[in-house]
Design a protein around this motif. Structure first.
Motif, PDB file in Angstrom:
ATOM      1  N   SER A 145      49.577  43.791  38.935  1.00 33.01           N
ATOM      2  CA  SER A 145      48.553  44.500  38.177  1.00 33.01           C
ATOM      3  C   SER A 145      47.176  44.274  38.786  1.00 33.01           C
ATOM      4  O   SER A 145      46.399  45.226  38.984  1.00 33.01           O
ATOM      5  N   ASP A 164      51.240  40.013  36.539  1.00 33.15           N
ATOM      6  CA  ASP A 164      49.793  39.816  36.696  1.00 33.15           C
ATOM      7  C   ASP A 164      49.354  40.053  38.138  1.00 33.15           C
ATOM      8  O   ASP A 164      48.330  40.704  38.384  1.00 33.15           O
ATOM      9  N   ASP A 212      50.615  47.751  31.585  1.00 27.36           N
ATOM     10  CA  ASP A 212      49.886  47.667  32.845  1.00 27.36           C
ATOM     11  C   ASP A 212      50.084  48.889  33.750  1.00 27.36           C
ATOM     12  O   ASP A 212      49.133  49.372  34.363  1.00 27.36           O
ATOM     13  N   ASP A 231      48.041  51.755  32.384  1.00 28.59           N
ATOM     14  CA  ASP A 231      46.615  51.452  32.502  1.00 28.59           C
ATOM     15  C   ASP A 231      46.146  51.576  33.946  1.00 28.59           C
ATOM     16  O   ASP A 231      45.130  52.229  34.228  1.00 28.59           O
ATOM     17  N   ARG A 232      46.888  50.970  34.863  1.00 32.31           N
ATOM     18  CA  ARG A 232      46.466  51.012  36.265  1.00 32.31           C
ATOM     19  C   ARG A 232      46.515  52.439  36.812  1.00 32.31           C
ATOM     20  O   ARG A 232      45.651  52.849  37.558  1.00 32.31           O
TER      21      ARG A 232
END
Length: 161
Positions: free
Chosen positions: A72, A69, A103, A106-107
């Motif tokens: 990310s 988390d 993640d 996506d990032r």
């Protein structure tokens, strides 16, 4: 109750010596009680060991998820502030260290989108859709969000004659 000796007459009244009558049954019952107690204790020890192992595994998982988390979210912050090279390094780390998490893809897709590299962003969003089909836990709303991003980016690319 007074203790009875092995050679005393059995208290059951059979006339036999205790060692030839009820002592065998009482010893067997005592042995069974001891075996059952030992089995319960072994089971308790195994349950505690299993519980402790699960607790350590959950703690490790929680630590990994917390790190995931943080990485990310940091990547998103770097993208928003225009620190693209640092964000890309975090995307590399996310994909390397957490290959079973979406993640990294996506990032990186958001990074390319922010850089204006729409063809690469489109490819990554497509990879994300495949990822959501190959892994459990993704809701249709998330897939719809990815599709909307794809449609928007595809519409921004000029048609080639």
């Amino acid at each position: 109750m007074t203790k009875i000796g092995r050679n005393d007459p059995c208290r059951c009244g059979s006339g036999k010596k205790y060692k030839r009558c009820c002592m065998l049954v009482e010893d067997a019952e005592a042995a069974e009680r001891a075996r059952a107690a030992a089995e319960r204790e072994a089971s308790r020890v195994l349950e505690n060991a299993s519980f402790n192992a699960r607790r350590r595994a959950y703690a490790t998982l929680a630590t990994e998820l917390d790190e995931l988390d943080q990485l990310s979210n940091r990547a998103i912050d770097l993208i928003h502030t225009g620190h693209f090279d640092e964000a890309e390094a975090l995307c590399d780390r996310l994909q390397r260290d957490y290959p079973d998490a979406i993640d990294g893809l996506d990032r990186r897709a958001r990074l390319y989108e922010a850089r204006g590299d729409h063809p690469r962003a489109i490819e990554l969003y497509r990879q994300m859709l495949v990822f959501t089909r190959e892994h459990n836990g993704f809701e249709d709303e998330f897939r719809d969000w990815i599709r909307q991003r794809l449609e928007r980016l595809v519409s921004m690319i000029p048609a080639t004659p």
